[in-house]
Design a protein around this motif. Structure first.
Motif, PDB file in Angstrom:
ATOM      1  N   SER A 235     -34.207  11.634  17.590  1.00 12.11           N
ATOM      2  CA  SER A 235     -35.474  11.604  16.847  1.00 12.11           C
ATOM      3  C   SER A 235     -36.391  10.505  17.373  1.00 12.11           C
ATOM      4  N   GLN A 236     -35.824   9.370  17.724  1.00 15.37           N
ATOM      5  CA  GLN A 236     -36.657   8.279  18.246  1.00 15.37           C
ATOM      6  C   GLN A 236     -37.254   8.643  19.601  1.00 15.37           C
ATOM      7  N   PHE A 237     -36.512   9.400  20.389  1.00 17.58           N
ATOM      8  CA  PHE A 237     -37.026   9.862  21.672  1.00 17.58           C
ATOM      9  C   PHE A 237     -38.177  10.847  21.464  1.00 17.58           C
ATOM     10  N   CYS A 238     -38.064  11.720  20.465  1.00 19.24           N
ATOM     11  CA  CYS A 238     -39.158  12.657  20.155  1.00 19.24           C
ATOM     12  C   CYS A 238     -40.404  11.890  19.725  1.00 19.24           C
ATOM     13  N   LEU A 239     -40.219  10.842  18.934  1.00 16.84           N
ATOM     14  CA  LEU A 239     -41.349  10.009  18.524  1.00 16.84           C
ATOM     15  C   LEU A 239     -41.967   9.327  19.741  1.00 16.84           C
ATOM     16  N   PHE A 240     -41.126   8.844  20.638  1.00 15.27           N
ATOM     17  CA  PHE A 240     -41.622   8.250  21.882  1.00 15.27           C
ATOM     18  C   PHE A 240     -42.464   9.259  22.670  1.00 15.27           C
TER      19      PHE A 240
ATOM     20  N   GLY B  59     -33.135  19.902  28.880  1.00 13.05           N
ATOM     21  CA  GLY B  59     -31.711  19.590  28.945  1.00 13.05           C
ATOM     22  C   GLY B  59     -31.326  18.356  28.138  1.00 13.05           C
ATOM     23  N   ILE B  60     -32.260  17.480  27.882  1.00 10.27           N
ATOM     24  CA  ILE B  60     -31.980  16.302  27.064  1.00 10.27           C
ATOM     25  C   ILE B  60     -31.704  16.720  25.622  1.00 10.27           C
ATOM     26  N   PHE B  61     -32.385  17.757  25.159  1.00  6.46           N
ATOM     27  CA  PHE B  61     -32.296  18.152  23.752  1.00  6.46           C
ATOM     28  C   PHE B  61     -31.123  19.068  23.436  1.00  6.46           C
ATOM     29  N   THR B  62     -30.656  19.823  24.418  1.00  7.46           N
ATOM     30  CA  THR B  62     -29.647  20.845  24.125  1.00  7.46           C
ATOM     31  C   THR B  62     -28.354  20.295  23.512  1.00  7.46           C
TER      32      THR B  62
ATOM     33  N   VAL C 147     -39.298  10.531  35.385  1.00  6.02           N
ATOM     34  CA  VAL C 147     -39.752   9.341  34.668  1.00  6.02           C
ATOM     35  C   VAL C 147     -39.354   9.433  33.199  1.00  6.02           C
ATOM     36  N   ILE C 148     -39.594  10.589  32.579  1.00  4.53           N
ATOM     37  CA  ILE C 148     -39.252  10.780  31.171  1.00  4.53           C
ATOM     38  C   ILE C 148     -37.734  10.658  30.969  1.00  4.53           C
ATOM     39  N   THR C 149     -36.960  11.273  31.853  1.00  2.98           N
ATOM     40  CA  THR C 149     -35.501  11.192  31.754  1.00  2.98           C
ATOM     41  C   THR C 149     -35.023   9.755  31.935  1.00  2.98           C
ATOM     42  N   THR C 150     -35.660   9.020  32.823  1.00  3.39           N
ATOM     43  CA  THR C 150     -35.302   7.612  33.025  1.00  3.39           C
ATOM     44  C   THR C 150     -35.592   6.798  31.771  1.00  3.39           C
ATOM     45  N   TYR C 151     -36.737   7.048  31.129  1.00  3.72           N
ATOM     46  CA  TYR C 151     -37.031   6.379  29.856  1.00  3.72           C
ATOM     47  C   TYR C 151     -35.946   6.698  28.829  1.00  3.72           C
ATOM     48  N   TYR C 152     -35.560   7.969  28.769  1.00  2.00           N
ATOM     49  CA  TYR C 152     -34.522   8.370  27.816  1.00  2.00           C
ATOM     50  C   TYR C 152     -33.213   7.638  28.097  1.00  2.00           C
ATOM     51  N   MET C 153     -32.790   7.654  29.355  1.00  2.00           N
ATOM     52  CA  MET C 153     -31.520   7.018  29.715  1.00  2.00           C
ATOM     53  C   MET C 153     -31.558   5.508  29.477  1.00  2.00           C
ATOM     54  N   ALA C 154     -32.691   4.889  29.730  1.00  2.00           N
ATOM     55  CA  ALA C 154     -32.789   3.439  29.609  1.00  2.00           C
ATOM     56  C   ALA C 154     -32.888   2.966  28.159  1.00  2.00           C
ATOM     57  N   PHE C 155     -33.598   3.706  27.328  1.00  2.00           N
ATOM     58  CA  PHE C 155     -33.906   3.190  25.995  1.00  2.00           C
ATOM     59  C   PHE C 155     -33.314   3.976  24.828  1.00  2.00           C
ATOM     60  N   PHE C 156     -32.950   5.241  25.035  1.00  2.98           N
ATOM     61  CA  PHE C 156     -32.554   6.075  23.899  1.00  2.98           C
ATOM     62  C   PHE C 156     -31.150   6.659  23.996  1.00  2.98           C
ATOM     63  N   HIS C 157     -30.607   6.745  25.180  1.00  3.60           N
ATOM     64  CA  HIS C 157     -29.326   7.405  25.371  1.00  3.60           C
ATOM     65  C   HIS C 157     -28.205   6.731  24.584  1.00  3.60           C
TER      66      HIS C 157
END
Length: 192
Positions: A180-185, A35-38, A164-174
């Protein structure tokens, strides 16, 4: 005194093995974060996938995540280490490919073809069965008298891994609006 040191070292090795397996389970939780990618597939630079194309990518990923026949063969034939190495290679290839796809949103390096997206996302999802087989079966062998608890522990952390992964996304990439940076992460997080 020597005997007690031997048992402590053995227990520490098992504890380390269990902690690494929990890390693998958390990292494996990324398979539930589609759902993060869609939104990025539907409207991110040159990406303008239809709902059918997004569904195709999700379906390919889901089907490949459950394709575990080669995983069991590899584990039975060669053990957990090669199984986890192959899983890591597949995962790294998948997320680095996704990173390349999203790297330049206005002029994507590999284009915007759903076939490439299916290929790389499928690779990242195929690795899930390698990770599960390599870590869960190894712990079932090592903790033979606690098998139920081990399965519950690892599966719980796999489920929590998506949070945990979604929290990382929301905290650092959202806020960056750069998937692309999230995919690299994810490539680095899963490879570690």
């Amino acid at each position: 005194m020597v005997a007690s040191n031997f048992f402590v070292r053995g227990d520490m090795k098992l504890l380390f093995q269990l902690c690494v397996s929990i890390w693998v389970s958390i990292a494996n939780g990324a398979q539930f974060c589609f759902g993060i990618f869609t939104p990025f597939m539907k409207g991110y630079g040159q990406f303008a996938y239809t709902q059918k194309e997004v569904t195709l990518v999700a379906t390919v990923g889901a089907v490949l995540s459950f394709f575990s026949l080669p995983t069991g063969y590899l584990y039975d034939r060669f053990g957990p280490r090669p199984t986890l190495i192959v899983g890591s290679f597949l995962n790294l290839t998948g997320w680095l490919g996704m990173w390349l796809l999203f790297l330049k949103k206005d002029d994507p390096i590999l284009g915007t073809s759903p076939a490439w997206m299916c290929f790389f996302y499928g690779f990242s999802q195929l690795s899930a069965s390698f990770y599960e087989t390599g870590s869960v079966l190894t712990n079932l062998e090592a903790f033979s008298s606690q098998q139920g608890r081990i399965i519950i522990l690892q599966k719980t952390f796999m489920g929590l891994g998506s949070s945990v992964i979604t929290t990382y996304y929301m905290a650092f990439f959202h806020q960056t609006h750069d998937i692309s940076q999230f995919c690299l992460f994810l490539a680095l997080f899963n490879f570690a």
